[in-house]
Scaffold this motif. Structure first.
Motif, PDB file in Angstrom:
ATOM      1  N   LYS A   1       0.816  -1.207   0.000  1.00  0.00           N
ATOM      2  CA  LYS A   1       0.000   0.000   0.000  1.00  0.00           C
ATOM      3  C   LYS A   1       0.855   1.265   0.000  1.00  0.00           C
ATOM      4  N   LYS A   2       0.242   2.374  -0.415  1.00  0.00           N
ATOM      5  CA  LYS A   2       0.886   3.693  -0.389  1.00  0.00           C
ATOM      6  C   LYS A   2      -0.092   4.703   0.228  1.00  0.00           C
ATOM      7  N   LEU A   3       0.498   5.697   0.886  1.00  0.00           N
ATOM      8  CA  LEU A   3      -0.294   6.807   1.405  1.00  0.00           C
ATOM      9  C   LEU A   3      -0.315   7.904   0.347  1.00  0.00           C
ATOM     10  N   VAL A   4      -1.498   8.358  -0.019  1.00  0.00           N
ATOM     11  CA  VAL A   4      -1.646   9.378  -1.057  1.00  0.00           C
ATOM     12  C   VAL A   4      -2.317  10.615  -0.455  1.00  0.00           C
ATOM     13  N   LEU A   5      -1.667  11.749  -0.650  1.00  0.00           N
ATOM     14  CA  LEU A   5      -2.216  13.030  -0.199  1.00  0.00           C
ATOM     15  C   LEU A   5      -2.448  13.912  -1.423  1.00  0.00           C
ATOM     16  N   MET A   6      -3.553  14.630  -1.409  1.00  0.00           N
ATOM     17  CA  MET A   6      -3.871  15.506  -2.550  1.00  0.00           C
ATOM     18  C   MET A   6      -4.668  16.711  -2.076  1.00  0.00           C
ATOM     19  N   ASN A   7      -4.531  17.811  -2.793  1.00  0.00           N
ATOM     20  CA  ASN A   7      -5.350  19.005  -2.553  1.00  0.00           C
ATOM     21  C   ASN A   7      -6.502  19.027  -3.551  1.00  0.00           C
ATOM     22  N   VAL A   8      -7.688  19.337  -3.043  1.00  0.00           N
ATOM     23  CA  VAL A   8      -8.891  19.310  -3.882  1.00  0.00           C
ATOM     24  C   VAL A   8      -9.721  20.562  -3.611  1.00  0.00           C
TER      25      VAL A   8
ATOM     26  N   PRO B   1      -6.787  30.944  -2.039  1.00  0.00           N
ATOM     27  CA  PRO B   1      -7.675  31.852  -2.790  1.00  0.00           C
ATOM     28  C   PRO B   1      -9.097  31.327  -2.899  1.00  0.00           C
ATOM     29  N   GLU B   2      -9.248  30.005  -3.043  1.00  0.00           N
ATOM     30  CA  GLU B   2     -10.576  29.402  -3.062  1.00  0.00           C
ATOM     31  C   GLU B   2     -10.624  28.316  -1.999  1.00  0.00           C
ATOM     32  N   PRO B   3     -11.788  27.968  -1.482  1.00  0.00           N
ATOM     33  CA  PRO B   3     -11.881  26.928  -0.451  1.00  0.00           C
ATOM     34  C   PRO B   3     -11.269  25.612  -0.946  1.00  0.00           C
ATOM     35  N   MET B   4     -10.292  25.102  -0.167  1.00  0.00           N
ATOM     36  CA  MET B   4      -9.588  23.877  -0.541  1.00  0.00           C
ATOM     37  C   MET B   4      -9.565  22.917   0.646  1.00  0.00           C
ATOM     38  N   VAL B   5      -9.470  21.633   0.315  1.00  0.00           N
ATOM     39  CA  VAL B   5      -9.311  20.616   1.353  1.00  0.00           C
ATOM     40  C   VAL B   5      -8.156  19.698   0.970  1.00  0.00           C
ATOM     41  N   GLU B   6      -7.539  19.099   1.992  1.00  0.00           N
ATOM     42  CA  GLU B   6      -6.541  18.055   1.757  1.00  0.00           C
ATOM     43  C   GLU B   6      -7.223  16.712   1.978  1.00  0.00           C
ATOM     44  N   VAL B   7      -7.008  15.787   1.041  1.00  0.00           N
ATOM     45  CA  VAL B   7      -7.572  14.436   1.141  1.00  0.00           C
ATOM     46  C   VAL B   7      -6.418  13.454   1.304  1.00  0.00           C
ATOM     47  N   MET B   8      -6.548  12.577   2.283  1.00  0.00           N
ATOM     48  CA  MET B   8      -5.518  11.573   2.550  1.00  0.00           C
ATOM     49  C   MET B   8      -6.155  10.187   2.490  1.00  0.00           C
ATOM     50  N   ILE B   9      -5.558   9.299   1.687  1.00  0.00           N
ATOM     51  CA  ILE B   9      -6.090   7.951   1.541  1.00  0.00           C
ATOM     52  C   ILE B   9      -4.938   6.943   1.509  1.00  0.00           C
ATOM     53  N   VAL B  10      -5.265   5.690   1.811  1.00  0.00           N
ATOM     54  CA  VAL B  10      -4.328   4.581   1.653  1.00  0.00           C
ATOM     55  C   VAL B  10      -4.802   3.744   0.476  1.00  0.00           C
ATOM     56  N   VAL B  11      -3.891   3.496  -0.471  1.00  0.00           N
ATOM     57  CA  VAL B  11      -4.259   2.856  -1.735  1.00  0.00           C
ATOM     58  C   VAL B  11      -3.395   1.632  -1.962  1.00  0.00           C
TER      59      VAL B  11
ATOM     60  N   ASP C   1      -1.607  18.669  -6.761  1.00  0.00           N
ATOM     61  CA  ASP C   1      -0.545  18.560  -5.745  1.00  0.00           C
ATOM     62  C   ASP C   1      -0.540  17.179  -5.086  1.00  0.00           C
ATOM     63  N   ILE C   2      -0.572  16.150  -5.904  1.00  0.00           N
ATOM     64  CA  ILE C   2      -0.694  14.787  -5.383  1.00  0.00           C
ATOM     65  C   ILE C   2       0.680  14.273  -4.935  1.00  0.00           C
ATOM     66  N   VAL C   3       0.744  13.767  -3.717  1.00  0.00           N
ATOM     67  CA  VAL C   3       1.984  13.241  -3.132  1.00  0.00           C
ATOM     68  C   VAL C   3       1.756  11.789  -2.732  1.00  0.00           C
ATOM     69  N   VAL C   4       2.701  10.914  -3.103  1.00  0.00           N
ATOM     70  CA  VAL C   4       2.630   9.494  -2.745  1.00  0.00           C
ATOM     71  C   VAL C   4       3.749   9.192  -1.758  1.00  0.00           C
ATOM     72  N   VAL C   5       3.394   8.586  -0.626  1.00  0.00           N
ATOM     73  CA  VAL C   5       4.337   8.367   0.467  1.00  0.00           C
ATOM     74  C   VAL C   5       4.366   6.879   0.833  1.00  0.00           C
ATOM     75  N   PRO C   6       5.571   6.290   1.026  1.00  0.00           N
ATOM     76  CA  PRO C   6       5.634   4.899   1.494  1.00  0.00           C
ATOM     77  C   PRO C   6       5.059   4.761   2.898  1.00  0.00           C
ATOM     78  N   ILE C   7       4.585   3.557   3.214  1.00  0.00           N
ATOM     79  CA  ILE C   7       4.034   3.266   4.542  1.00  0.00           C
ATOM     80  C   ILE C   7       4.908   2.204   5.197  1.00  0.00           C
ATOM     81  N   GLU C   8       5.260   2.410   6.451  1.00  0.00           N
ATOM     82  CA  GLU C   8       6.108   1.441   7.149  1.00  0.00           C
ATOM     83  C   GLU C   8       5.311   0.246   7.648  1.00  0.00           C
ATOM     84  N   LYS C   9       4.178   0.497   8.287  1.00  0.00           N
ATOM     85  CA  LYS C   9       3.386  -0.580   8.884  1.00  0.00           C
ATOM     86  C   LYS C   9       1.916  -0.260   8.765  1.00  0.00           C
ATOM     87  N   VAL C  10       1.113  -1.312   8.616  1.00  0.00           N
ATOM     88  CA  VAL C  10      -0.356  -1.166   8.622  1.00  0.00           C
ATOM     89  C   VAL C  10      -0.910  -2.226   9.547  1.00  0.00           C
ATOM     90  N   THR C  11      -1.593  -1.815  10.600  1.00  0.00           N
ATOM     91  CA  THR C  11      -2.216  -2.753  11.540  1.00  0.00           C
ATOM     92  C   THR C  11      -3.710  -2.519  11.540  1.00  0.00           C
TER      93      THR C  11
END
Length: 290
Positions: A216-223, A250-260, A279-289
């Motif tokens: 799996k990967k952790l994905v963060l994005m601005n929407v 400048p306009e209402p924005m949110v950050e969305v974080m998901i595990v994919v 602004d999509i960022v993909v981050v490695p995950i060390e552990k998932v419990t």
């Protein structure tokens, strides 16, 4: 203090990936020394015991070690009465019956009674040929199995194969697959009960969390807030995405974080971008419990 002994291969193709897996789980040796058979770890209640991979099933069965990592082929060969956990994802290979390329045999059923088969997997070989109805003479060897037909000491071999290169070098050809094998985590059944049970189970869960994270990967994005519902429609998540408001934009924005799941990553990123994510960022995950 209750302590846990963890048997690991002392050499061979399973050693390096075993050490990497344990380090990712937080079970790292305090030092490395090829001469040391027992290694303390960062967890002061866990000691690594370096053994031949083929000896680990018997040692764990006897509870001389509480946990171990070895090949499924060795567990089956020694018919070890141990708890076998899931595939660790490395050490994949096949046990095959192979014959000289010049032999003319195309199938294992073509082998005659009395065929001499060189192998270190004596019990697996005996059972396999008995099930095939072939009276084979099993020639026990501890190494250099491939050379036995060239020396005239055997007519065929039963051995573990990863790529097949070694067979080809010795002009051998596989004619049957006996079993698939890979590295497995095993445990002494008695250690899963009593005073050690909690510690052994915690190590199993640590290793499982690393294996789960590798997929799996952790994905963060601005929407933009106005597009959030459209983006969420195409996002998979373990328990639903996390959404947080971004201030001072400048306009209402949110950050969305998901595990994919890694297999779904390219399609997920493309679909999210098409619906307005940026602004999509993909981050490695060390552990998932779970």
């Amino acid at each position: 203090m209750v302590t846990i002994r963890f048997a690991i291969p002392s050499k061979g193709r399973l050693l390096e990936p075993t050490l990497k897996l344990l380090e990712a789980a937080g079970i790292k040796p305090l030092y490395t020394d090829d001469r040391a058979l027992m290694l303390p770890t960062k967890l002061d209640w866990v000691t690594l015991v370096r053994l031949r991979a083929e000896d680990i099933p018997s040692v764990v069965e006897s509870c001389a070690a509480d946990l171990g990592i070895t090949g499924l082929d060795f567990v089956k060969e020694y018919d070890a009465d141990v708890e076998v956990f899931e595939d660790l994802g490395f050490g994949r290979a096949r046990l095959v019956v192979a014959v000289p390329e010049s032999s003319g045999y195309e199938r294992v059923e073509d082998l005659p009674d009395g065929v001499r088969v060189a192998t270190k997997y004596v019990n697996i070989a005996r059972k396999f040929f008995e099930e095939k109805g072939i009276r084979a003479r099993i020639v026990r060897v501890s190494g250099s199995t491939e050379v036995m037909p060239l020396l005239g000491a055997a007519d065929a071999i039963l051995d573990v194969v990863s790529t097949g290169t070694t067979l080809a070098i010795h002009k051998l050809r596989p004619i049957a697959t006996v079993m698939e094998t890979s590295a497995r985590l095993i445990a002494c059944k008695k250690s899963l009960q009593g005073p050690k049970a909690r510690l052994v189970t915690s190590i199993v869960e640590l290793i499982r969390s690393v294996l789960e994270a590798q997929k799996k990967k952790l994905v963060l994005m601005n929407v933009p807030e106005r597009l959030l519902s459209r983006v969420l429609e195409v996002l998979p998540a373990m328990a639903g995405p996390t959404v947080a408001r971004i201030e001072r934009t400048p306009e209402p924005m949110v950050e969305v974080m998901i595990v994919v799941d890694e297999d779904e990553l390219p399609e997920t990123i493309l679909a999210a971008k098409e619906r307005g994510a940026r602004d999509i960022v993909v981050v490695p995950i060390e552990k998932v419990t779970r």
